[in-house]
Write an enzyme that holds these catalytic residues in place. Structure first.
Site, PDB file in Angstrom:
ATOM      1  N   GLY A  47       0.812  -1.217   0.000  1.00 38.46           N
ATOM      2  CA  GLY A  47       0.000   0.000   0.000  1.00 38.46           C
ATOM      3  C   GLY A  47       0.838   1.256   0.000  1.00 38.46           C
ATOM      4  O   GLY A  47       0.486   2.259   0.625  1.00 38.46           O
ATOM      5  N   ALA A  48       1.948   1.222  -0.726  1.00 42.14           N
ATOM      6  CA  ALA A  48       2.920   2.323  -0.667  1.00 42.14           C
ATOM      7  C   ALA A  48       2.650   3.425  -1.689  1.00 42.14           C
ATOM      8  O   ALA A  48       3.467   4.332  -1.835  1.00 42.14           O
ATOM      9  CB  ALA A  48       4.332   1.767  -0.877  1.00 42.14           C
ATOM     10  N   THR A  50       0.194   5.552  -1.475  1.00 43.75           N
ATOM     11  CA  THR A  50      -0.552   6.653  -0.863  1.00 43.75           C
ATOM     12  C   THR A  50      -0.361   6.640   0.651  1.00 43.75           C
ATOM     13  O   THR A  50       0.082   5.643   1.227  1.00 43.75           O
ATOM     14  CB  THR A  50      -2.063   6.538  -1.199  1.00 43.75           C
ATOM     15  N   ILE A  52       0.232   6.672   4.585  1.00 48.41           N
ATOM     16  CA  ILE A  52       1.313   6.236   5.475  1.00 48.41           C
ATOM     17  C   ILE A  52       2.322   5.385   4.731  1.00 48.41           C
ATOM     18  O   ILE A  52       3.538   5.517   4.934  1.00 48.41           O
ATOM     19  CB  ILE A  52       0.731   5.446   6.666  1.00 48.41           C
ATOM     20  N   GLY A  53       1.850   4.511   3.868  1.00 44.55           N
ATOM     21  CA  GLY A  53       2.757   3.641   3.122  1.00 44.55           C
ATOM     22  C   GLY A  53       3.713   4.420   2.245  1.00 44.55           C
ATOM     23  O   GLY A  53       4.907   4.107   2.164  1.00 44.55           O
ATOM     24  N   SER A 176      -4.391  -0.986  14.584  1.00 42.61           N
ATOM     25  CA  SER A 176      -5.123   0.225  14.937  1.00 42.61           C
ATOM     26  C   SER A 176      -5.601   0.149  16.376  1.00 42.61           C
ATOM     27  O   SER A 176      -5.804  -0.941  16.931  1.00 42.61           O
ATOM     28  CB  SER A 176      -6.334   0.401  14.018  1.00 42.61           C
ATOM     29  N   TYR A 201     -13.848  -3.920  10.410  1.00 44.13           N
ATOM     30  CA  TYR A 201     -12.507  -3.316  10.412  1.00 44.13           C
ATOM     31  C   TYR A 201     -11.819  -3.584  11.742  1.00 44.13           C
ATOM     32  O   TYR A 201     -10.637  -3.977  11.775  1.00 44.13           O
ATOM     33  CB  TYR A 201     -12.622  -1.816  10.160  1.00 44.13           C
TER      34      TYR A 201
END
Length: 317
Positions: A47-48, A50, A52-53, A176, A201
């Site tokens: 997920g890099a 966008t 945090i990634g 989280s 989630y």
């Protein structure tokens, strides 16, 4: 009395505006202060493309690592890779297709990576989905559990021998604070009996922590260590499926972390020297954080491991 309440309501926005810098500083504490450089090291960040990634990958590249941006949207990933290359001067920023909602894509990514690279020192399992309408992955898993937990479980399994060969190496699983509301309902892992997008989630974020703890237990003595992190409340694309969350993020935008701030704890766990003694721990704001009673349950962690292996067709050791 009504006049006083109206006055308070009128003054509240002004108070929030004035106090925001101080409150935001308090909520956004925790910075990775490690000066470790990474020439010759190899990192994978899911997920890099966008949020945090992206910020995590940028910092790893800044320190000289060869960084793989593992993401579903390759075109967007390539745009981000060029941006990181320009900012850091590091041309070893590569993009590879990875769809965590499809085990065929995960296996293809791992196969190509293992053929391409001799080492892997840092694996950041960062990608995720949040509050999706009920849907299933290509393999029939509920989307939150499938992407956030099972997808990263399989990816880690497929890359684990390379991590061991490259030791000392580290695995960081982004969880989280929402895990506190999570439960592992083994009779309803796929949400077919009952489903709530928000709780789904939370359940998947609890699974991230349980996976980390059981993984750490199994990796003792291997030179590979694992950590789970709460990045904080961060302005990102993760809330795209929820109009309510978008409104809440806008209302409290003064107090929400930027993606760069949100990346700090992942970087802390990936880079800080001497952290091996805290293998398996959960971190928030670059410090060890408390987890729920469910997240500390070794019986549930081991059962979840076995069930995950069964679902993914992995032999249970």
């Amino acid at each position: 009395m009504i006049g006083v309440l109206l006055l308070l309501l009128l003054l509240l926005p002004l108070f929030l505006y004035i106090a925001a810098p101080q409150i935001r500083k308090m909520l956004c504490s925790g910075m990775c202060t490690s000066t470790v450089q990474l020439p010759g090291k190899v990192a994978v960040v899911t997920g890099a493309n966008t949020g945090i990634g992206k910020e995590t990958a940028k910092e790893l590249a800044q320190r000289g690592a060869r960084v793989y941006l593992a993401c579903r949207d390759v075109l967007k990933g390539e745009s981000v890779a060029r941006e990181i290359q320009l900012i850091t001067g590091n041309q070893q920023v590569l993009v590879r297709k990875l769809d965590l909602a499809d085990t065929k894509s995960i296996r293809a990514f791992a196969k190509d990576f293992l053929a391409e690279e001799k080492h892997l020192h840092i694996l950041i399992n960062n990608a995720g989905v949040m509050m999706c309408p009920y849907s299933k992955t290509a393999d029939g898993f509920e989307m939150h559990m499938g992407v956030n937990h099972l997808g990263h479980f399989l990816l880690t399994h497929l890359l684990l021998e390379k991590l061991k060969e490259s030791a000392p190496s580290r695995i960081v699983n982004v969880s989280s604070l929402a895990h506190h509301l999570g439960r592992i309902h083994f009779h309803n892992l796929q949400g077919e009996k009952f489903y709530h997008a928000g709780l789904a989630y939370c359940h998947s974020k609890l699974a991230n922590i349980l996976f980390t703890q059981e993984l750490a237990r199994r990796l003792k003595g291997s030179g590979v260590t694992a950590y789970s992190v709460h990045p904080g409340t961060v302005k990102s694309e993760l809330i795209r499926h929820s109009s309510f969350m978008k409104w809440m993020w806008w209302l409290f935008s003064f107090f929400i972390k930027t993606p760069q701030q949100g990346a700090q704890t992942s970087l802390y766990c990936a880079l800080t020297e001497g952290l091996e003694i805290l293998n398996g721990h959960h971190f928030s704001d670059c410090s060890v954080a408390w987890v729920s009673a469910q997240a500390r349950n070794e019986t549930i962690a081991r059962r979840l491991w076995d069930v995950s292996c069964d679902l993914l067709g992995i032999s249970v050791e």
